[in-house]
Design a protein around this motif. Structure first.
Motif, PDB file in Angstrom:
ATOM      1  N   LEU A   9       0.859  -1.200   0.000  1.00 28.82           N
ATOM      2  CA  LEU A   9       0.000   0.000   0.000  1.00 28.82           C
ATOM      3  C   LEU A   9       0.884   1.236   0.000  1.00 28.82           C
ATOM      4  N   PRO A  10       0.485   2.282  -0.728  1.00 25.36           N
ATOM      5  CA  PRO A  10       1.313   3.498  -0.794  1.00 25.36           C
ATOM      6  C   PRO A  10       1.138   4.366   0.460  1.00 25.36           C
ATOM      7  N   ILE A  12      -0.653   7.027   2.188  1.00 27.68           N
ATOM      8  CA  ILE A  12      -2.026   7.447   1.931  1.00 27.68           C
ATOM      9  C   ILE A  12      -2.144   8.975   2.044  1.00 27.68           C
ATOM     10  N   SER A  38      -6.797   3.244  11.840  1.00 30.84           N
ATOM     11  CA  SER A  38      -7.424   4.566  11.738  1.00 30.84           C
ATOM     12  C   SER A  38      -6.483   5.591  11.112  1.00 30.84           C
ATOM     13  N   THR A  39      -5.185   5.404  11.327  1.00 30.34           N
ATOM     14  CA  THR A  39      -4.212   6.336  10.750  1.00 30.34           C
ATOM     15  C   THR A  39      -4.444   6.557   9.256  1.00 30.34           C
ATOM     16  N   LYS A  43      -5.857   9.811   7.214  1.00 27.60           N
ATOM     17  CA  LYS A  43      -5.096  10.447   6.123  1.00 27.60           C
ATOM     18  C   LYS A  43      -5.971  10.583   4.876  1.00 27.60           C
ATOM     19  N   ASP A 113      -2.894  11.651  17.059  1.00 28.47           N
ATOM     20  CA  ASP A 113      -1.593  11.027  16.892  1.00 28.47           C
ATOM     21  C   ASP A 113      -0.531  12.045  16.538  1.00 28.47           C
ATOM     22  N   ASN A 116       3.297   9.034  12.379  1.00 26.42           N
ATOM     23  CA  ASN A 116       2.636   8.695  11.103  1.00 26.42           C
ATOM     24  C   ASN A 116       1.522   9.698  10.770  1.00 26.42           C
ATOM     25  N   ASP A 149      -7.601   1.435  16.296  1.00 26.47           N
ATOM     26  CA  ASP A 149      -6.569   2.357  16.740  1.00 26.47           C
ATOM     27  C   ASP A 149      -5.774   1.660  17.831  1.00 26.47           C
ATOM     28  N   THR A 150      -4.541   2.106  18.031  1.00 28.88           N
ATOM     29  CA  THR A 150      -3.722   1.578  19.111  1.00 28.88           C
ATOM     30  C   THR A 150      -3.943   2.444  20.343  1.00 28.88           C
ATOM     31  N   ALA A 205      -0.115  -5.478  12.147  1.00 28.77           N
ATOM     32  CA  ALA A 205       0.143  -4.184  11.495  1.00 28.77           C
ATOM     33  C   ALA A 205       1.415  -3.523  12.018  1.00 28.77           C
ATOM     34  N   GLU A 207       3.552  -0.811  14.706  1.00 29.47           N
ATOM     35  CA  GLU A 207       3.340   0.582  15.133  1.00 29.47           C
ATOM     36  C   GLU A 207       4.259   1.585  14.438  1.00 29.47           C
ATOM     37  N   GLY A 208       5.264   1.106  13.765  1.00 26.05           N
ATOM     38  CA  GLY A 208       6.294   2.022  13.266  1.00 26.05           C
ATOM     39  C   GLY A 208       6.174   2.308  11.786  1.00 26.05           C
ATOM     40  N   GLY A 211       4.508  -0.030   7.281  1.00 31.96           N
ATOM     41  CA  GLY A 211       3.725   0.220   6.064  1.00 31.96           C
ATOM     42  C   GLY A 211       2.611  -0.789   5.833  1.00 31.96           C
TER      43      GLY A 211
HETATM   44  P1  GDP Z   1      -2.771   3.646  14.357  1.00 33.41           P
HETATM   45  O1  GDP Z   1      -2.635   2.428  15.242  1.00 33.41           O
HETATM   46  O2  GDP Z   1      -4.092   3.710  13.639  1.00 33.41           O
HETATM   47  O3  GDP Z   1      -2.443   4.913  15.085  1.00 33.41           O
HETATM   48  O4  GDP Z   1      -1.695   3.488  13.179  1.00 33.41           O
HETATM   49  P2  GDP Z   1      -0.092   3.417  13.284  1.00 33.41           P
HETATM   50  O5  GDP Z   1       0.483   4.783  13.207  1.00 33.41           O
HETATM   51  O6  GDP Z   1       0.292   2.572  14.462  1.00 33.41           O
HETATM   52  O7  GDP Z   1       0.247   2.629  11.950  1.00 33.41           O
HETATM   53  C1  GDP Z   1      -0.165   1.278  11.746  1.00 33.41           C
HETATM   54  C2  GDP Z   1       0.575   0.688  10.554  1.00 33.41           C
HETATM   55  O8  GDP Z   1       0.232   1.419   9.384  1.00 33.41           O
HETATM   56  C3  GDP Z   1       2.101   0.728  10.641  1.00 33.41           C
HETATM   57  O9  GDP Z   1       2.594  -0.449  10.023  1.00 33.41           O
HETATM   58  C4  GDP Z   1       2.474   1.958   9.809  1.00 33.41           C
HETATM   59  O10 GDP Z   1       3.773   1.857   9.249  1.00 33.41           O
HETATM   60  C5  GDP Z   1       1.424   1.882   8.728  1.00 33.41           C
HETATM   61  N1  GDP Z   1       1.100   3.139   8.050  1.00 33.41           N
HETATM   62  C6  GDP Z   1       0.767   4.331   8.599  1.00 33.41           C
HETATM   63  N2  GDP Z   1       0.483   5.224   7.636  1.00 33.41           N
HETATM   64  C7  GDP Z   1       0.636   4.580   6.450  1.00 33.41           C
HETATM   65  C8  GDP Z   1       0.477   4.961   5.074  1.00 33.41           C
HETATM   66  O11 GDP Z   1       0.107   6.094   4.729  1.00 33.41           O
HETATM   67  N3  GDP Z   1       0.717   4.008   4.136  1.00 33.41           N
HETATM   68  C9  GDP Z   1       1.116   2.738   4.450  1.00 33.41           C
HETATM   69  N4  GDP Z   1       1.332   1.853   3.480  1.00 33.41           N
HETATM   70  N5  GDP Z   1       1.279   2.360   5.734  1.00 33.41           N
HETATM   71  C10 GDP Z   1       1.026   3.263   6.709  1.00 33.41           C
END
Ligand code: GDP
Ligand code: MN
Ligand code: MN
Ligand code: MN
Length: 250
Positions: A9-10, A12, A38-39, A43, A113, A116, A149-150, A205, A207-208, A211
């Motif tokens: 996935l690109p 976003i 949710s991140t 986006k 957040d 990311n 969400d985390t 998924a 946290e870092g 992708g």
């Molecule tokens: P949250 O738990 O919803 O706050 O999301 P995180 O920031 O923990 O991200 C969860 C996963 O999504 C991680 O593996 C990130 O690297 C990935 N991620 C976050 N933004 C993007 C994006 O725009 N594109 C892609 N491909 N991965 C993303």
């Protein structure tokens, strides 16, 4: 049951059609549960923001000062303002800001957040995550979607995935009226399947910078059990929240 991350996935951006990107990247089956961080929903929905978008009012300045007192660190009142604008109730101001978001989720900093974040200072949660889930679902061949969400949870260290939105499945699997191995009737157990799926997906998924914001759960079977629509507790029966209210305003 099997879980796997959707590959390739690109990054976003606002306006991206998440459902179309997911559809192109993976062959889904009808019963798959598609769990989306949710991140990336935020986006795609253009929920990235800058601190300058939130000029601090008196309440935010007061909260930032109280937070700074407790933590010994400077706190940006514009961040407190952003949290207030995303929230309908403040449960705790310090040592961290715990609020209820407009869609009923209680979390630290209203889930805003600072990692990311798509280039902005901040990434706000989707406005109505279950509506986001329904939109994504309508563009997929799978029929179950969970937005995750985390989050930290009270009483335990560390963070985990929780469901903040869902479509095509009920959040609760109702065991009430069924029997345990000794024949006793279960009278309270409603299992929060949406949270359990979110936690499992979050585990994959990461946290870092991995992708991998979208995780497919395949061959999860609901079984012959009832459903419950309840997810976020109502204040009237949320005794922990009531206790926090009493304690924080003493
Ligand atoms: P949250 O738990 O919803 O706050 O999301 P995180 O920031 O923990 O991200 C969860 C996963 O999504 C991680 O593996 C990130 O690297 C990935 N991620 C976050 N933004 C993007 C994006 O725009 N594109 C892609 N491909 N991965 C993303
Ligand atoms: Mn994040
Ligand atoms: Mn998050
Ligand atoms: Mn996360």
């Amino acid at each position: 049951m099997e879980l796997f991350a959707v590959p390739d996935l690109p990054e976003i951006r606002a306006g991206h059609d998440l459902a179309a990107l997911i559809r192109d990247a993976v062959d889904l089956r009808e019963d798959d549960v598609v769990c989306v961080a949710s991140t990336v929903v935020s986006k795609a929905e253009g929920r990235s923001a800058d601190l300058d978008d939130f000029p601090a009012g008196p309440r935010a300045r007061e909260i930032a000062a109280r937070l700074a007192d407790h933590t010994g660190e400077e706190k940006d009142p514009r961040f407190a303002q952003a949290v207030l604008e995303e929230s309908v109730e403040v449960l705790m101001e310090a040592p961290f800001l715990l609020t209820e978001t407009r869609f009923g989720h209680v979390g630290v900093n209203a889930g805003i957040d600072r990692s990311n974040t798509a280039g902005g200072d901040l990434l706000l949660l989707p406005k109505r995550p279950s509506e986001s889930a329904a939109r994504i679902r309508s563009g997929l061949s799978a029929d179950r979607v969970v937005v995750t969400d985390t989050c930290g949870r009270p009483f335990r260290h560390g963070q985990r995935g929780v469901a903040i939105g869902w479509a095509g499945l009920a959040p609760g699997r109702d065991w009430r009226g069924e029997r345990d191995r000794d024949g006793r009737e279960l009278d309270v157990t409603v299992e929060n399947v949406a949270d359990e799926l979110a936690a499992a997906a979050n585990l994959v998924a990461g946290e870092g910078d991995g992708g991998t914001p979208v995780v497919v759960v395949r061959d999860f079977e609901w079984g012959d059990h009832g459903e419950s629509d309840a997810h976020f507790r109502e204040v009237e029966t949320d005794f922990v929240r009531q206790a926090i209210r009493e304690w924080s305003y003493e």
